[in-house]
Write an enzyme that holds these catalytic residues in place. Sequence first.
Site, PDB file in Angstrom:
ATOM      1  N   GLU A  49      66.125  20.972  39.120  1.00  0.00           N
ATOM      2  CA  GLU A  49      66.011  20.156  37.915  1.00  0.00           C
ATOM      3  C   GLU A  49      64.715  20.413  37.161  1.00  0.00           C
ATOM      4  O   GLU A  49      64.400  19.689  36.212  1.00  0.00           O
ATOM      5  CB  GLU A  49      66.096  18.674  38.280  1.00  0.00           C
ATOM      6  CG  GLU A  49      67.430  18.248  38.861  1.00  0.00           C
ATOM      7  CD  GLU A  49      67.500  16.745  39.099  1.00  0.00           C
ATOM      8  OE1 GLU A  49      66.491  16.054  38.809  1.00  0.00           O
ATOM      9  OE2 GLU A  49      68.547  16.275  39.562  1.00  0.00           O
ATOM     10  N   SER A  50      63.958  21.432  37.535  1.00  0.00           N
ATOM     11  CA  SER A  50      62.626  21.616  36.956  1.00  0.00           C
ATOM     12  C   SER A  50      62.646  21.902  35.460  1.00  0.00           C
ATOM     13  O   SER A  50      61.639  21.713  34.780  1.00  0.00           O
ATOM     14  CB  SER A  50      61.884  22.744  37.683  1.00  0.00           C
ATOM     15  OG  SER A  50      62.483  23.995  37.433  1.00  0.00           O
ATOM     16  N   MET A  51      63.787  22.375  34.922  1.00  0.00           N
ATOM     17  CA  MET A  51      63.874  22.649  33.490  1.00  0.00           C
ATOM     18  C   MET A  51      64.725  21.624  32.748  1.00  0.00           C
ATOM     19  O   MET A  51      65.079  21.828  31.586  1.00  0.00           O
ATOM     20  CB  MET A  51      64.421  24.055  33.252  1.00  0.00           C
ATOM     21  CG  MET A  51      63.418  25.163  33.514  1.00  0.00           C
ATOM     22  SD  MET A  51      61.924  25.027  32.506  1.00  0.00           S
ATOM     23  CE  MET A  51      62.600  25.216  30.860  1.00  0.00           C
ATOM     24  N   ASP A 147      60.155  21.963  32.207  1.00  0.00           N
ATOM     25  CA  ASP A 147      60.324  20.919  31.201  1.00  0.00           C
ATOM     26  C   ASP A 147      60.392  19.531  31.833  1.00  0.00           C
ATOM     27  O   ASP A 147      60.101  18.534  31.177  1.00  0.00           O
ATOM     28  CB  ASP A 147      61.590  21.179  30.381  1.00  0.00           C
ATOM     29  CG  ASP A 147      61.420  22.350  29.417  1.00  0.00           C
ATOM     30  OD1 ASP A 147      60.302  22.912  29.357  1.00  0.00           O
ATOM     31  OD2 ASP A 147      62.403  22.707  28.736  1.00  0.00           O
ATOM     32  N   GLU A 148      60.783  19.449  33.099  1.00  0.00           N
ATOM     33  CA  GLU A 148      60.776  18.189  33.828  1.00  0.00           C
ATOM     34  C   GLU A 148      59.384  18.033  34.449  1.00  0.00           C
ATOM     35  O   GLU A 148      59.162  18.380  35.612  1.00  0.00           O
ATOM     36  CB  GLU A 148      61.871  18.185  34.905  1.00  0.00           C
ATOM     37  CG  GLU A 148      61.903  16.957  35.803  1.00  0.00           C
ATOM     38  CD  GLU A 148      61.819  15.667  35.044  1.00  0.00           C
ATOM     39  OE1 GLU A 148      60.690  15.124  34.934  1.00  0.00           O
ATOM     40  OE2 GLU A 148      62.858  15.197  34.568  1.00  0.00           O
TER      41      GLU A 148
END
Length: 250
Positions: A49-51, A147-148
């Site tokens: 989920e990092s993006m 983005d996260e």
Amino acid sequence: MSGTGVIAGGHGRVGSVLSGLAVIVGCVLFLGGFGWGAVAYQPYTVPSESMSPSILPGDRVLAERIDGSKVRRGDVVVFADKTWGEATMLKRVVAVGGDTVACCDAQGRLTVNGEPVEEPYLRNQDKASPTDFSAEIPEGKLFLLGDERMGSLDSREHLQEAGHGAVSRDDVSARVDAVVWPLPGGFVERPQGFVALPGGVSQPGPVKLIFAAIVSGALLILGGAAYGPLARRFGRRKASTARDRVTTHA
């Protein structure tokens, strides 16, 4: 009657030639588009989920194969760095060699060389990072963030290492241009917040042209293949109407 038959036959032959030509051109565009895409792009499945929310876990993306020297601020890149565990990752470039990147200013924004950067793609608009940081980026390096910002493991986690968490341009293998799955997907646009900085933002790759070639090719193939059955059906209907008229007049 015979004159009408000659004209109809002539039109039928021209239509058949044109429909065959449409199928040939369609095949060239369709197969050529796929071939071009296979050479220019590499598919990549996003594992985390990092993006988010820009690119979600499980999304299938197309990343253009590029040299790291072509990377600009704002690009979402695919890379692997041994100090980060050598796993293939996907992050956004927010600073390049020679930049000073910091967070956060009084409005909670990221700054590059003292200039605030608007990042509308962030989920949390209150602050660009939950932790403050500052780093000077060595030449030939890239400072990368997800983005996260609340949960992404990125350059902020490696600030104490040589290079202040930046990775080499040589570690970049591709730049993301589009999400192709799940449908309807979409193109990954270049963020305007970095436009005013030196070097600006990168230009999109040929992914839109490739999609246009594939879709146009498919439409030409379907249209050309459908011409024959439709022409025969129309011809039979026209002939039947003509016979009915002859019978009525008789």
